[in-house]
Write a protein that holds these residues in place. Structure first.
Motif, PDB file in Angstrom:
ATOM      1  N   THR A   4       0.852  -1.186   0.000  1.00  0.00           N
ATOM      2  CA  THR A   4       0.000   0.000   0.000  1.00  0.00           C
ATOM      3  C   THR A   4       0.887   1.236   0.000  1.00  0.00           C
ATOM      4  O   THR A   4       1.810   1.356   0.817  1.00  0.00           O
ATOM      5  N   PHE A   5       0.607   2.132  -0.917  1.00  0.00           N
ATOM      6  CA  PHE A   5       1.420   3.328  -1.113  1.00  0.00           C
ATOM      7  C   PHE A   5       0.555   4.553  -0.846  1.00  0.00           C
ATOM      8  O   PHE A   5      -0.392   4.838  -1.577  1.00  0.00           O
ATOM      9  N   TYR A   6       0.880   5.288   0.215  1.00  0.00           N
ATOM     10  CA  TYR A   6       0.176   6.514   0.569  1.00  0.00           C
ATOM     11  C   TYR A   6       0.905   7.689  -0.067  1.00  0.00           C
ATOM     12  O   TYR A   6       2.092   7.904   0.168  1.00  0.00           O
ATOM     13  N   TYR A   7       0.156   8.446  -0.837  1.00  0.00           N
ATOM     14  CA  TYR A   7       0.728   9.439  -1.742  1.00  0.00           C
ATOM     15  C   TYR A   7      -0.022  10.758  -1.594  1.00  0.00           C
ATOM     16  O   TYR A   7      -1.221  10.785  -1.325  1.00  0.00           O
ATOM     17  N   GLY A   8       0.680  11.865  -1.782  1.00  0.00           N
ATOM     18  CA  GLY A   8       0.067  13.185  -1.852  1.00  0.00           C
ATOM     19  C   GLY A   8       0.438  13.836  -3.167  1.00  0.00           C
ATOM     20  O   GLY A   8       1.617  13.905  -3.523  1.00  0.00           O
ATOM     21  N   SER A   9      -0.552  14.310  -3.907  1.00  0.00           N
ATOM     22  CA  SER A   9      -0.333  14.843  -5.246  1.00  0.00           C
ATOM     23  C   SER A   9       0.558  16.082  -5.208  1.00  0.00           C
ATOM     24  O   SER A   9       0.253  17.068  -4.537  1.00  0.00           O
ATOM     25  N   GLY A  10       1.665  16.018  -5.929  1.00  0.00           N
ATOM     26  CA  GLY A  10       2.598  17.134  -6.008  1.00  0.00           C
ATOM     27  C   GLY A  10       3.787  17.023  -5.088  1.00  0.00           C
ATOM     28  O   GLY A  10       4.748  17.775  -5.229  1.00  0.00           O
ATOM     29  N   SER A  11       3.757  16.093  -4.140  1.00  0.00           N
ATOM     30  CA  SER A  11       4.904  15.913  -3.247  1.00  0.00           C
ATOM     31  C   SER A  11       6.074  15.330  -4.033  1.00  0.00           C
ATOM     32  O   SER A  11       5.965  14.232  -4.589  1.00  0.00           O
ATOM     33  N   PRO A  12       7.216  16.021  -4.094  1.00  0.00           N
ATOM     34  CA  PRO A  12       8.358  15.467  -4.828  1.00  0.00           C
ATOM     35  C   PRO A  12       8.893  14.191  -4.188  1.00  0.00           C
ATOM     36  O   PRO A  12       9.418  13.317  -4.868  1.00  0.00           O
ATOM     37  N   PHE A  13       8.723  14.071  -2.894  1.00  0.00           N
ATOM     38  CA  PHE A  13       9.214  12.885  -2.184  1.00  0.00           C
ATOM     39  C   PHE A  13       8.342  11.675  -2.505  1.00  0.00           C
ATOM     40  O   PHE A  13       8.840  10.561  -2.698  1.00  0.00           O
ATOM     41  N   ALA A  14       7.029  11.908  -2.555  1.00  0.00           N
ATOM     42  CA  ALA A  14       6.121  10.824  -2.936  1.00  0.00           C
ATOM     43  C   ALA A  14       6.292  10.461  -4.405  1.00  0.00           C
ATOM     44  O   ALA A  14       6.191   9.288  -4.781  1.00  0.00           O
ATOM     45  N   TRP A  15       6.574  11.452  -5.243  1.00  0.00           N
ATOM     46  CA  TRP A  15       6.721  11.184  -6.675  1.00  0.00           C
ATOM     47  C   TRP A  15       7.895  10.260  -6.935  1.00  0.00           C
ATOM     48  O   TRP A  15       7.814   9.334  -7.741  1.00  0.00           O
ATOM     49  N   LYS A  16       9.019  10.478  -6.249  1.00  0.00           N
ATOM     50  CA  LYS A  16      10.179   9.627  -6.523  1.00  0.00           C
ATOM     51  C   LYS A  16       9.913   8.184  -6.105  1.00  0.00           C
ATOM     52  O   LYS A  16      10.385   7.246  -6.764  1.00  0.00           O
ATOM     53  N   VAL A  17       9.142   7.975  -5.050  1.00  0.00           N
ATOM     54  CA  VAL A  17       8.792   6.609  -4.652  1.00  0.00           C
ATOM     55  C   VAL A  17       7.862   5.991  -5.684  1.00  0.00           C
ATOM     56  O   VAL A  17       7.999   4.807  -6.036  1.00  0.00           O
ATOM     57  N   TRP A  18       6.920   6.767  -6.197  1.00  0.00           N
ATOM     58  CA  TRP A  18       6.005   6.247  -7.221  1.00  0.00           C
ATOM     59  C   TRP A  18       6.785   5.817  -8.465  1.00  0.00           C
ATOM     60  O   TRP A  18       6.533   4.751  -9.037  1.00  0.00           O
ATOM     61  N   LEU A  19       7.739   6.628  -8.875  1.00  0.00           N
ATOM     62  CA  LEU A  19       8.561   6.261 -10.029  1.00  0.00           C
ATOM     63  C   LEU A  19       9.299   4.947  -9.780  1.00  0.00           C
ATOM     64  O   LEU A  19       9.386   4.093 -10.669  1.00  0.00           O
ATOM     65  N   ALA A  20       9.826   4.777  -8.574  1.00  0.00           N
ATOM     66  CA  ALA A  20      10.554   3.544  -8.252  1.00  0.00           C
ATOM     67  C   ALA A  20       9.630   2.333  -8.249  1.00  0.00           C
ATOM     68  O   ALA A  20       9.988   1.264  -8.755  1.00  0.00           O
ATOM     69  N   LEU A  21       8.435   2.475  -7.701  1.00  0.00           N
ATOM     70  CA  LEU A  21       7.464   1.370  -7.698  1.00  0.00           C
ATOM     71  C   LEU A  21       7.123   0.946  -9.119  1.00  0.00           C
ATOM     72  O   LEU A  21       7.062  -0.248  -9.439  1.00  0.00           O
TER      73      LEU A  21
END
Length: 213
Positions: A4-21
């Motif tokens: 489960t991946f908890y994400y906030g739209s526009g967060s650069p920190f969340a974006w890099k994890v999404w790219l890795a996933l």
């Protein structure tokens, strides 16, 4: 059970994890939390991450936050399509680059973002010029040390750490013309690198949802 991946739209920190996933093709359930609705402060989420920050993952009941640590965890648990080199010196170099990005590029990007998108009063020409100079100076060492085709050679966590901050510059330019930094002002190697990241097959999927509106 999918991660489960908890994400906030526009967060650069969340974006890099999404790219890795996406890069590693790890099955995951995406849970988008709204900053405007303060969903990261909700008791249910605070029970998972008491700091109330994204990104956060829950993998097989194991909760983890802090984006750099999440990337290291994903690399160790899901070694397919690695984002760290095997050679110990090359791995150290990638980690150093990612750390420098977090220390210098993030700071310059945040200052420019706050100045242009989140401040109530318009930025002066002098303030914008100083912020642009600081951002370009923060990028200069990475241009000088660029290996190609990606920052440290092969695609790595350094690329996914850097990209959201560089992409934010175009976001600012779109919303506030002449206040961001257009692609043609980026150092040439990093300009080509940005284009290469945007050609990755999963890039479009990971664009922050509210940026598409």
């Amino acid at each position: 059970m999918a991660l489960t991946f908890y994400y906030g739209s526009g967060s650069p920190f969340a974006w890099k994890v999404w790219l890795a996933l996406e890069h590693k093709a790890i099955p995951y359930e995406l849970k988008v939390l709204s900053f405007d609705k303060e969903e990261t402060k909700a008791p249910a989420f605070r029970a998972i991450n008491p700091r109330g920050l994204v990104p956060t993952i829950v993998d097989d009941g194991f909760a983890l936050w802090e984006s750099a640590v999440i990337l290291e965890y994903l690399e160790e648990k899901y070694p397919q399509k690695p984002l760290l080199p095997k050679d110990v010196k090359a791995r150290a170099t990638v980690r150093r680059l990612a750390t420098e990005i977090g220390d210098y590029v993030k700071t310059a990007s945040n200052e420019l973002t706050d100045l242009t998108l989140f401040r109530d009063t318009p930025a002066t020409k002098e303030e914008l010029a100083a912020a642009h100079t600081k951002m370009l100076e923060a990028l200069a060492p990475f241009e000088a040390a660029f290996v190609g085709p990606y920052i440290a050679g092969e695609l790595s966590i350094a690329d996914f750490t850097m990209f959201p901050f560089v992409r934010m510059l175009a976001r600012i330019e779109l919303r506030k013309p002449s206040q961001g930094i257009a692609d043609d002002r980026l150092p040439p190697k990093l300009r080509a690198w940005k284009g290469a990241i945007e050609k990755l097959p999963y890039y479009e999927k990971t664009i922050p949802p509210h940026w598409k509106k």
